[in-house]
Design a protein around this motif. Structure first.
Motif, PDB file in Angstrom:
ATOM      1  N   TYR A 154       0.840  -1.194   0.000  1.00 55.94           N
ATOM      2  CA  TYR A 154       0.000   0.000   0.000  1.00 55.94           C
ATOM      3  C   TYR A 154       0.873   1.242   0.000  1.00 55.94           C
ATOM      4  CZ  TYR A 154       0.807  -0.295   5.075  1.00 55.94           C
ATOM      5  OH  TYR A 154       1.370  -0.400   6.321  1.00 55.94           O
ATOM      6  N   GLU A 155       0.275   2.338  -0.441  1.00 56.82           N
ATOM      7  CA  GLU A 155       0.971   3.621  -0.572  1.00 56.82           C
ATOM      8  C   GLU A 155       0.030   4.716  -0.093  1.00 56.82           C
ATOM      9  OE1 GLU A 155       2.425   6.397  -4.337  1.00 56.82           O
ATOM     10  OE2 GLU A 155       2.437   4.209  -4.532  1.00 56.82           O
ATOM     11  N   ILE A 195      -9.458  -5.622   7.273  1.00 55.25           N
ATOM     12  CA  ILE A 195      -8.011  -5.510   7.446  1.00 55.25           C
ATOM     13  C   ILE A 195      -7.693  -4.175   8.116  1.00 55.25           C
ATOM     14  CG2 ILE A 195      -5.785  -5.400   6.250  1.00 55.25           C
ATOM     15  CD1 ILE A 195      -7.128  -7.033   3.990  1.00 55.25           C
ATOM     16  N   LEU A 196      -6.882  -4.217   9.167  1.00 55.47           N
ATOM     17  CA  LEU A 196      -6.501  -3.005   9.886  1.00 55.47           C
ATOM     18  C   LEU A 196      -5.059  -2.630   9.574  1.00 55.47           C
ATOM     19  CD1 LEU A 196      -6.754  -0.807  12.101  1.00 55.47           C
ATOM     20  CD2 LEU A 196      -6.072  -2.568  13.754  1.00 55.47           C
ATOM     21  N   LEU A 197      -4.854  -1.387   9.163  1.00 55.64           N
ATOM     22  CA  LEU A 197      -3.523  -0.787   9.036  1.00 55.64           C
ATOM     23  C   LEU A 197      -3.468   0.322  10.086  1.00 55.64           C
ATOM     24  CD1 LEU A 197      -3.388  -0.442   5.144  1.00 55.64           C
ATOM     25  CD2 LEU A 197      -2.288  -2.202   6.529  1.00 55.64           C
ATOM     26  N   ASP A 198      -2.811   0.062  11.186  1.00 55.29           N
ATOM     27  CA  ASP A 198      -2.867   1.029  12.284  1.00 55.29           C
ATOM     28  C   ASP A 198      -1.597   1.862  12.390  1.00 55.29           C
ATOM     29  OD1 ASP A 198      -1.347  -1.093  13.088  1.00 55.29           O
ATOM     30  OD2 ASP A 198      -2.221  -1.245  15.100  1.00 55.29           O
ATOM     31  N   GLU A 199      -1.771   3.079  12.932  1.00 54.82           N
ATOM     32  CA  GLU A 199      -0.667   4.000  13.203  1.00 54.82           C
ATOM     33  C   GLU A 199       0.178   4.270  11.958  1.00 54.82           C
ATOM     34  OE1 GLU A 199       0.069   5.508  16.248  1.00 54.82           O
ATOM     35  OE2 GLU A 199      -1.813   4.710  17.031  1.00 54.82           O
ATOM     36  N   GLN A 200      -0.485   4.686  10.888  1.00 56.49           N
ATOM     37  CA  GLN A 200       0.205   4.905   9.625  1.00 56.49           C
ATOM     38  C   GLN A 200       0.603   6.374   9.448  1.00 56.49           C
ATOM     39  OE1 GLN A 200       0.902   2.291   7.348  1.00 56.49           O
ATOM     40  NE2 GLN A 200       0.241   1.122   9.149  1.00 56.49           N
ATOM     41  N   GLU A 205       5.476   6.782   1.366  1.00 56.60           N
ATOM     42  CA  GLU A 205       6.336   5.608   1.203  1.00 56.60           C
ATOM     43  C   GLU A 205       5.502   4.378   0.831  1.00 56.60           C
ATOM     44  OE1 GLU A 205       9.648   5.378   1.358  1.00 56.60           O
ATOM     45  OE2 GLU A 205       9.832   7.541   1.715  1.00 56.60           O
ATOM     46  N   LYS A 206       6.004   3.576  -0.108  1.00 54.55           N
ATOM     47  CA  LYS A 206       5.343   2.317  -0.439  1.00 54.55           C
ATOM     48  C   LYS A 206       5.729   1.274   0.597  1.00 54.55           C
ATOM     49  CE  LYS A 206       4.789  -1.210  -3.998  1.00 54.55           C
ATOM     50  NZ  LYS A 206       5.149  -1.683  -5.355  1.00 54.55           N
ATOM     51  N   GLY A 263       3.345  -3.299   7.723  1.00 57.72           N
ATOM     52  CA  GLY A 263       4.361  -3.151   6.702  1.00 57.72           C
ATOM     53  C   GLY A 263       5.745  -3.233   7.308  1.00 57.72           C
ATOM     54  N   GLU A 264       6.730  -3.228   6.438  1.00 55.37           N
ATOM     55  CA  GLU A 264       8.120  -3.298   6.903  1.00 55.37           C
ATOM     56  C   GLU A 264       8.527  -1.979   7.539  1.00 55.37           C
ATOM     57  OE1 GLU A 264      10.163  -6.491   3.899  1.00 55.37           O
ATOM     58  OE2 GLU A 264      10.115  -4.382   3.297  1.00 55.37           O
TER      59      GLU A 264
END
Length: 264
Positions: A154-155, A195-200, A205-206, A263-264
């Motif tokens: 994701y970006e 799907i949770l993407l937290d604290e982004q 950045e990709k 993500g990394e």
């Protein structure tokens, strides 16, 4: 899975794109400062793009071998607990119809990625990507008609949620729904686990997902529409606390259905 009327499904039949909107203000972090950008003609679209089979290393596994990376199927109605109507966050979506103008239906292609992309025209008239989410898609080997799906990368270039300072982060919740007809020609609706993407950080950045959580999509006689719905919540505000209260109050019921993708 929830049985829905044919009428509800047909409202999505021709919409590959959720449409355009008026001018909207978006936020990003640039050089440790919050930058505001006004976009117009916002375009939210769901696309299917070809991918080299060389990258599909883990996709040829049978269901049994793949089970260690699979998330259990969603129980009826669980995802609906995440989407009570409110005004403390931003939510948007895009749909893709598999019904063609020729009067026939196409099928999912396991050699393609599913891509949600949001873009808008900036002050210079150029179309700029606001955010993008890429999903891996594949066939379950030796089990005809079943697919599996997982967030791959994701970006995040801009956020619709307001950023009040450089330390602000945004939580994203991704809900994917499939609208189809089963073997009895009945209209059905199925949602994978949100799907949770937290604290982004909204820094452009990709991010690649090192361990993809694959989810099985049930057998569908005729797939009519896929819809991706995204919710943004400012992680530093009391609104996120209110959201967490809702989540925690239902934790016994829904804790297994919120997937954290890091993500990394």
């Amino acid at each position: 899975m929830i049985v829905r009327s044919l009428y509800i499904l047909t409202i999505f039949m021709y919409a590959h794109v959720s449409g355009y909107s008026q001018v909207e203000t978006y936020y990003a972090l640039k050089n440790q400062e919050v930058e505001k950008t006004d976009f117009k003609e916002i375009k939210r679209e769901l696309l299917f793009k070809a991918e080299s089979t060389d990258t599909k290393e883990s996709f040829g596994l049978a269901l049994g071998a793949l089970a260690v990376k699979l998330i259990p199927l969603l129980v009826d109605g669980a995802s609906k607990l995440f989407y009570n109507p409110d005004n403390f966050n931003k939510e948007y979506f895009a749909s893709y119809s598999f019904f063609e103008n020729s009067g026939s239906f196409t099928k999912l292609d396991s050699e393609q990625n599913m891509v949600f992309q949001q873009s808008g025209l900036n002050e210079f008239g150029g179309r700029e990507v606001i955010n993008r989410f890429v999903f891996d898609l594949g066939n379950v080997k030796n089990v005809e008609g079943y697919y599996y799906l997982g967030l791959k990368s994701y970006e995040l270039n801009h956020s619709w949620c307001k950023l009040s300072g450089p330390g602000n982060r945004i939580n994203y919740i991704l809900d994917i729904g499939f609208y189809y007809f089963d073997e009895d020609d009945k209209a059905q609706e199925f949602h994978i686990n949100p799907i949770l993407l937290d604290e982004q950080f909204i820094d452009g950045e990709k991010r690649e997902i090192p361990e993809i959580n694959y989810q099985v999509i049930p057998k569908m006689k005729v797939l009519q529409t896929v819809q991706v719905r995204i919710r943004e919540i400012n992680a530093k505000t009391q609104n996120w606390d209110r959201y967490l209260e809702l989540y925690q109050s239902n934790q016994n019921n829904i804790s297994k259905f919120l997937i954290r993708a890091l993500g990394e």
